[in-house]
Design an enzyme around this catalytic site. Structure first.
Site, PDB file in Angstrom:
ATOM      1  N   ASP A   1     -39.386  -7.114  22.262  1.00  0.00           N
ATOM      2  CA  ASP A   1     -39.545  -5.950  22.096  1.00  0.00           C
ATOM      3  C   ASP A   1     -38.987  -5.009  21.241  1.00  0.00           C
ATOM      4  O   ASP A   1     -39.698  -3.692  20.841  1.00  0.00           O
ATOM      5  CB  ASP A   1     -39.727  -5.339  23.979  1.00  0.00           C
ATOM      6  CG  ASP A   1     -39.490  -4.628  24.112  1.00  0.00           C
ATOM      7  OD1 ASP A   1     -41.065  -3.313  23.636  1.00  0.00           O
ATOM      8  OD2 ASP A   1     -38.914  -3.657  24.634  1.00  0.00           O
TER       9      ASP A   1
ATOM     10  N   TYR B   1     -37.304 -10.663  30.683  1.00  0.00           N
ATOM     11  CA  TYR B   1     -38.024 -10.389  31.601  1.00  0.00           C
ATOM     12  C   TYR B   1     -38.271 -10.587  32.830  1.00  0.00           C
ATOM     13  O   TYR B   1     -38.656 -10.419  34.135  1.00  0.00           O
ATOM     14  CB  TYR B   1     -39.057 -10.460  31.346  1.00  0.00           C
ATOM     15  CG  TYR B   1     -38.932  -8.685  30.188  1.00  0.00           C
ATOM     16  CD1 TYR B   1     -38.270  -8.864  28.423  1.00  0.00           C
ATOM     17  CD2 TYR B   1     -40.049  -8.321  29.764  1.00  0.00           C
ATOM     18  CE1 TYR B   1     -38.463  -7.555  27.978  1.00  0.00           C
ATOM     19  CE2 TYR B   1     -40.373  -6.749  29.356  1.00  0.00           C
ATOM     20  CZ  TYR B   1     -39.294  -7.012  27.816  1.00  0.00           C
ATOM     21  OH  TYR B   1     -38.861  -5.940  27.277  1.00  0.00           O
TER      22      TYR B   1
ATOM     23  N   LYS C   1     -30.602 -15.837  19.143  1.00  0.00           N
ATOM     24  CA  LYS C   1     -28.924 -15.290  18.866  1.00  0.00           C
ATOM     25  C   LYS C   1     -28.375 -16.466  19.175  1.00  0.00           C
ATOM     26  O   LYS C   1     -27.679 -16.812  20.770  1.00  0.00           O
ATOM     27  CB  LYS C   1     -28.529 -13.972  19.930  1.00  0.00           C
ATOM     28  CG  LYS C   1     -28.193 -12.600  19.403  1.00  0.00           C
ATOM     29  CD  LYS C   1     -27.953 -12.652  18.151  1.00  0.00           C
ATOM     30  CE  LYS C   1     -26.532 -11.964  18.268  1.00  0.00           C
ATOM     31  NZ  LYS C   1     -25.881 -11.929  18.301  1.00  0.00           N
TER      32      LYS C   1
ATOM     33  N   ASP D   1     -29.476  -9.978  15.182  1.00  0.00           N
ATOM     34  CA  ASP D   1     -28.614  -8.838  14.410  1.00  0.00           C
ATOM     35  C   ASP D   1     -29.218  -8.939  13.177  1.00  0.00           C
ATOM     36  O   ASP D   1     -29.579  -7.767  12.365  1.00  0.00           O
ATOM     37  CB  ASP D   1     -27.770  -8.333  14.829  1.00  0.00           C
ATOM     38  CG  ASP D   1     -26.719 -10.206  14.488  1.00  0.00           C
ATOM     39  OD1 ASP D   1     -27.699 -10.885  14.030  1.00  0.00           O
ATOM     40  OD2 ASP D   1     -25.431  -9.665  14.643  1.00  0.00           O
TER      41      ASP D   1
ATOM     42  N   ASP E   1     -40.933  -2.654  18.269  1.00  0.00           N
ATOM     43  CA  ASP E   1     -40.721  -1.270  17.602  1.00  0.00           C
ATOM     44  C   ASP E   1     -40.651  -0.612  16.516  1.00  0.00           C
ATOM     45  O   ASP E   1     -41.102   0.194  15.890  1.00  0.00           O
ATOM     46  CB  ASP E   1     -40.032  -0.221  18.814  1.00  0.00           C
ATOM     47  CG  ASP E   1     -40.722   0.296  20.007  1.00  0.00           C
ATOM     48  OD1 ASP E   1     -41.712  -0.860  20.708  1.00  0.00           O
ATOM     49  OD2 ASP E   1     -40.286   1.348  20.847  1.00  0.00           O
TER      50      ASP E   1
HETATM   51  C1  IPM Z   1     -43.966  -3.689  25.796  1.00  0.00           C
HETATM   52  C2  IPM Z   1     -43.550  -2.805  26.494  1.00  0.00           C
HETATM   53  C3  IPM Z   1     -43.667  -3.285  27.973  1.00  0.00           C
HETATM   54  C4  IPM Z   1     -42.038  -4.204  27.571  1.00  0.00           C
HETATM   55  C5  IPM Z   1     -42.982  -2.469  28.818  1.00  0.00           C
HETATM   56  C6  IPM Z   1     -43.991  -1.479  29.445  1.00  0.00           C
HETATM   57  C7  IPM Z   1     -42.937  -3.397  30.373  1.00  0.00           C
HETATM   58  O1  IPM Z   1     -42.123  -1.992  25.988  1.00  0.00           O
HETATM   59  O2  IPM Z   1     -45.591  -3.965  26.046  1.00  0.00           O
HETATM   60  O3  IPM Z   1     -43.312  -3.485  24.500  1.00  0.00           O
HETATM   61  O4  IPM Z   1     -40.571  -4.809  27.811  1.00  0.00           O
HETATM   62  O5  IPM Z   1     -43.131  -5.134  27.707  1.00  0.00           O
HETATM   63 MN    MN Z   2     -41.758  -2.402  24.216  1.00  0.00          MN
END
Ligand code: IPM
Ligand code: MN
Ligand code: NAD
Length: 369
Positions: A251, A143, A194, A227, A255
């Site tokens: 990240d 990032y 990884k 993975d 999710d």
């Molecule tokens: C998160 C989001 C952020 C990230 C974006 C909006 C920059 O996806 O907080 O998970 O990738 O960290």
């Molecule tokens: Mn995110």
């Protein structure tokens, strides 16, 4: 100077302000019913700040954030700003706050609440009882690594570049957060990278192993390739206690973990900085979901991730354990009563919008008061 804790609210864009509104009602309830008063500021971030001030994170907002005891963030971004360059996108608000306040440890708990066990897209027997903590490194890695950019080559075609970089120090400090958390849980850390293809991943594995041997011999450490970790999370998620991983893998995996619990609309997060010499620690709390442009403005977003983020804030930054526990218990009871926003809807449940869900949490708080 006010004796009250300073709380900065940054609702942002899309559903951000919609779900933040429900937290404000909880804040009003706490003042009215429990006499708990905060010193509250609110400001624009992301696309809303770009429209008003031409920048996603103004110096003034950054000052307010530095000065606050805790920041509660909504979500930023949306199609209206997707054409903007990387020097002025709404997402820079959250990235800038993490970076400028040194918020390197992003804690993303994924808990399957009993009433929601059928809301997951996995079978109930796979997700029942899940209580997982993902510790995502959040100020380093790909990032923020240099070089980055899009350059034009001699033949006129282009090349996009990002760089994954981790130093010993960065790995150790996020590792300590994970090991310390594991000590208060089931004493098991899975470190995810990884190392089979990336040098930064190999260093990550070596530093975690050395840290465990030196300082955390009482905590089990298991190394998993990223993975395989993704696969294991859907195969048998309850095998995990604490996962510690890089910015990008964290990240993605968080999710994925959110959907195990039923919806992205359920997962809160806390992002913590270093404890400073005066004992203060910068901290920002936010749901892990984004601004959800596909449902924004319709009053249907699930406010529970934002409300649970506020509960984490009360717990970690304000040391208000009892109120945080009451708030979390109220959320679970509302779900137990069969109320559902569209994202967690189940057969036979009552489908409600953002405001009714928030109101229901207040009614459950009333019963506990
Ligand atoms: C998160 C989001 C952020 C990230 C974006 C909006 C920059 O996806 O907080 O998970 O990738 O960290
Ligand atoms: Mn995110
Ligand atoms: P998203 O998280 O906004 O939405 C993904 C899906 O989940 C959508 O279908 C959405 O409707 C649903 N969803 C998310 N939160 C929900 C909630 N509370 N209740 C019900 N449903 C919910 O991700 P995206 O669509 O990939 O990104 C949209 C924008 O948000 C982008 O600009 C992205 O950069 C931004 N984003 C911001 C943050 C943040 O501010 N921390 C985090 C992630 C994405």
């Amino acid at each position: 100077m006010s004796a009250h804790k300073k709380l900065l609210l940054l609702p942002g864009d899309g559903i951000g302000p919609e779900v933040m509104r429900e937290v404000k009602r909880v804040i009003d309830w706490l003042a009215r019913r429990r006499g708990v008063i905060f010193d509250i500021e609110e400001d624009l971030v992301g696309g809303a700040s770009i429209e008003a001030r031409g920048t996603p994170l103004s110096d003034g907002t950054l000052r307010l954030a530095r000065d606050a005891d805790a920041v509660l963030f909504g979500a930023v971004g949306g199609p209206a700003w997707d054409h903007l360059g990387f020097d002025n996108r709404p997402e820079l608000a959250i990235l800038g706050l993490r970076r400028e306040l040194g918020l390197f440890a992003n804690l993303r708990p994924a808990i399957v609440y009993d009433p929601l066990v059928t809301a997951s897209s996995l079978k109930p027997e796979i997700v029942r009882g899940l209580d997982l903590m993902i510790v995502r490194e959040s100020t380093g890695g790909i990032y923020f690594g240099e070089p980055r950019g899009i350059e034009t080559l001699e033949d006129g075609s282009q090349r996009g570049i990002n760089t994954e970089v981790y130093t010993t120090h960065e790995i150790e400090r996020v590792g300590r957060v994970a090991f310390d958390l594991a000590r208060k849980r089931k004493s098991h850390v899975h470190s995810v990278e990884k190392s089979n293809v990336m040098e930064s991943g190999l260093l990550w594995r070596q530093v975690m192993a050395a840290l465990q041997t030196r300082e955390y011999a009482d905590v089990a450490l298991t190394n998993v390739l990223a993975d395989n970790c993704a696969m294991q999370l859907v195969r048998q998620p309850t095998q995990f206690d604490v996962i510690v991983t890089t910015n990008l893998f964290g990240d993605l995996l968080s999710d994925l973990a959110a959907q195990l619990t039923g919806s992205l609309g359920m997962l809160p997060s806390a992002t913590l900085g270093t404890v400073q010499p005066d004992g203060r620690r910068h901290a920002l709390y936010e749901p892990i979901h984004g601004s959800a442009p596909d449902i924004a403005g319709r009053g249907v977003a699930n406010p529970l991730a934002q409300i649970l983020s506020f509960a984490l804030l009360l717990r970690y930054s304000f040391d208000m354990q009892e109120i945080a526990a009451d708030l979390e218990a109220a959320v679970i009871r509302v779900l137990g009563n069969g109320l559902r926003t569209a994202d967690i809807m189940a057969p036979g449940a009552a489908r409600v919008g953002t405001g009714v869900m928030g109101e229901a949490v207040l009614r459950e708080l009333d019963k506990a008061a």
